[in-house]
Design a protein around this motif. Sequence first.
Motif, mmCIF file in Angstrom:
data_model
loop_
_atom_site.group_PDB
_atom_site.id
_atom_site.type_symbol
_atom_site.label_atom_id
_atom_site.label_comp_id
_atom_site.label_asym_id
_atom_site.label_seq_id
_atom_site.Cartn_x
_atom_site.Cartn_y
_atom_site.Cartn_z
ATOM 1 N N LEU A 39 0.685 -1.129 -0.030
ATOM 2 C CA LEU A 39 -0.069 0.214 0.115
ATOM 3 C C LEU A 39 0.836 1.207 -0.100
ATOM 4 C CD1 LEU A 39 -2.831 -1.015 2.514
ATOM 5 C CD2 LEU A 39 -2.704 -1.387 -0.008
ATOM 6 N N GLY A 40 1.766 1.409 -0.945
ATOM 7 C CA GLY A 40 2.745 2.331 -0.981
ATOM 8 C C GLY A 40 4.165 2.108 -0.780
ATOM 9 N N THR A 41 5.104 3.143 -0.764
ATOM 10 C CA THR A 41 6.490 2.543 -0.766
ATOM 11 C C THR A 41 7.054 2.106 0.664
ATOM 12 O OG1 THR A 41 7.081 5.041 -0.424
ATOM 13 C CG2 THR A 41 7.168 4.060 -2.643
ATOM 14 N N THR A 42 6.298 2.721 1.733
ATOM 15 C CA THR A 42 6.832 2.469 3.081
ATOM 16 C C THR A 42 6.222 0.858 3.316
ATOM 17 O OG1 THR A 42 6.391 4.541 3.924
ATOM 18 C CG2 THR A 42 6.369 2.841 5.586
ATOM 19 N N SER A 43 5.109 0.502 2.838
ATOM 20 C CA SER A 43 4.607 -0.967 2.957
ATOM 21 C C SER A 43 5.731 -1.833 2.317
ATOM 22 C CB SER A 43 3.308 -1.051 2.297
ATOM 23 O OG SER A 43 2.992 -2.286 2.208
ATOM 24 N N ALA A 44 5.933 -1.245 1.140
ATOM 25 C CA ALA A 44 6.893 -1.993 0.049
ATOM 26 C C ALA A 44 8.410 -2.340 0.730
ATOM 27 C CB ALA A 44 7.125 -1.461 -1.253
ATOM 28 N N GLU A 45 8.819 -1.072 1.160
ATOM 29 C CA GLU A 45 10.086 -1.352 2.075
ATOM 30 C C GLU A 45 9.923 -2.266 3.203
ATOM 31 O OE1 GLU A 45 13.012 0.985 2.089
ATOM 32 O OE2 GLU A 45 12.480 2.535 0.904
ATOM 33 N N ARG A 46 9.116 -2.163 3.974
ATOM 34 C CA ARG A 46 8.658 -3.232 5.064
ATOM 35 C C ARG A 46 8.612 -4.616 4.451
ATOM 36 N NH1 ARG A 46 4.890 0.578 7.429
ATOM 37 N NH2 ARG A 46 3.346 -0.379 6.510
ATOM 38 N N ARG A 47 7.993 -4.683 3.413
ATOM 39 C CA ARG A 47 7.938 -6.254 2.928
ATOM 40 C C ARG A 47 9.324 -6.651 2.361
ATOM 41 N NH1 ARG A 47 2.917 -8.322 2.276
ATOM 42 N NH2 ARG A 47 1.273 -6.797 2.546
ATOM 43 N N LEU A 48 10.238 -5.779 1.870
ATOM 44 C CA LEU A 48 11.250 -6.097 1.549
ATOM 45 C C LEU A 48 12.209 -6.452 2.653
ATOM 46 C CD1 LEU A 48 11.852 -3.668 -1.354
ATOM 47 C CD2 LEU A 48 11.510 -6.108 -1.639
ATOM 48 N N ASP A 49 12.111 -5.675 3.758
ATOM 49 C CA ASP A 49 12.922 -5.745 4.973
ATOM 50 C C ASP A 49 12.620 -7.301 5.538
ATOM 51 O OD1 ASP A 49 14.160 -3.408 4.792
ATOM 52 O OD2 ASP A 49 12.863 -2.238 5.985
ATOM 53 N N ALA A 50 11.318 -7.741 5.305
ATOM 54 C CA ALA A 50 10.729 -9.003 5.972
ATOM 55 C C ALA A 50 11.148 -10.061 5.132
ATOM 56 C CB ALA A 50 9.340 -8.884 6.107
ATOM 57 N N GLY A 51 11.987 -9.809 4.171
ATOM 58 C CA GLY A 51 12.490 -10.987 3.009
ATOM 59 C C GLY A 51 11.756 -11.204 1.760
ATOM 60 N N ALA A 52 10.799 -10.423 1.504
ATOM 61 C CA ALA A 52 10.067 -10.418 0.298
ATOM 62 C C ALA A 52 11.025 -10.297 -0.873
ATOM 63 C CB ALA A 52 8.916 -9.586 0.026
ATOM 64 N N MET A 53 11.073 -11.324 -1.912
ATOM 65 C CA MET A 53 12.080 -11.147 -3.057
ATOM 66 C C MET A 53 11.372 -11.363 -4.327
ATOM 67 S SD MET A 53 15.258 -11.637 -1.643
ATOM 68 C CE MET A 53 16.287 -12.494 -2.713
ATOM 69 N N PRO A 54 10.785 -10.144 -4.671
ATOM 70 C CA PRO A 54 9.734 -10.152 -5.939
ATOM 71 C C PRO A 54 10.928 -10.116 -7.358
ATOM 72 C CG PRO A 54 10.312 -7.688 -5.134
ATOM 73 C CD PRO A 54 10.974 -8.890 -3.962
ATOM 74 N N ASP A 55 10.339 -10.745 -8.080
ATOM 75 C CA ASP A 55 11.050 -10.697 -9.664
ATOM 76 C C ASP A 55 10.972 -9.472 -10.121
ATOM 77 O OD1 ASP A 55 12.016 -13.621 -9.400
ATOM 78 O OD2 ASP A 55 9.949 -14.228 -10.013
ATOM 79 N N ALA A 56 9.943 -8.626 -9.851
ATOM 80 C CA ALA A 56 9.808 -7.420 -10.667
ATOM 81 C C ALA A 56 8.768 -6.627 -9.708
ATOM 82 C CB ALA A 56 9.071 -7.684 -12.192
ATOM 83 N N LEU A 57 8.887 -5.227 -10.158
ATOM 84 C CA LEU A 57 8.099 -4.294 -9.135
ATOM 85 C C LEU A 57 7.092 -3.508 -10.163
ATOM 86 C CD1 LEU A 57 10.802 -2.740 -7.138
ATOM 87 C CD2 LEU A 57 8.789 -3.947 -6.323
ATOM 88 N N VAL A 58 5.875 -3.108 -9.861
ATOM 89 C CA VAL A 58 4.611 -2.471 -10.620
ATOM 90 C C VAL A 58 4.556 -1.233 -9.821
ATOM 91 C CG1 VAL A 58 2.781 -2.071 -11.656
ATOM 92 C CG2 VAL A 58 3.747 -4.300 -11.926
ATOM 93 N N VAL A 59 5.115 -0.068 -10.067
ATOM 94 C CA VAL A 59 5.171 1.208 -9.173
ATOM 95 C C VAL A 59 4.263 2.164 -9.764
ATOM 96 C CG1 VAL A 59 6.411 3.305 -8.092
ATOM 97 C CG2 VAL A 59 7.276 0.554 -8.400
ATOM 98 N N ASP A 60 3.117 2.408 -8.956
ATOM 99 C CA ASP A 60 2.264 3.527 -9.234
ATOM 100 C C ASP A 60 2.712 4.754 -8.975
ATOM 101 O OD1 ASP A 60 0.040 5.212 -9.950
ATOM 102 O OD2 ASP A 60 -1.142 4.480 -8.170
#
Length: 127
Positions: free
Chosen positions: A27-48
């Motif tokens: 739900l935004g960049t802050t949420s994305a950063e938390r998910r990445l910090d928690a170990g999410a490993m996306p192959d790609a990003l779609v950024v609004d």
Amino acid sequence: MLVSEAPLLRLAIGRELASGFELIHSLGTTSAERRLDAGAMPDALVVDLDTAERTAVPNFLVRLVERGFVGPRVLLSTHFRPEPAAAYSASCLTHFALARPWRPGALRELMESVLGVAWPRAAAGGR
């Protein structure tokens, strides 16, 4: 990973990519950063890019580089015109632009192209 505050945009993207792609919603960049910090490993990003936190998006993209994220980033905006966005996407290896609204199937085709994958139309629900 889908980075957008807009529920209707997340729904539209989810409908287009649900078959064949595993989506991580942020739900935004802050949420994305938390998910990445928690170990999410996306192959790609779609950024609004059409977000209330416009100043946060460039900083988020810089931090992706600092994290060593090398996957493609698909940038969506109502401010992009389709032709220049397509030309930009064709000239870059990591950043891709897509004008909102996009024609049905265009996001899926772009994701398949940048990730180097394709599913037969029958396997994708006949879309």
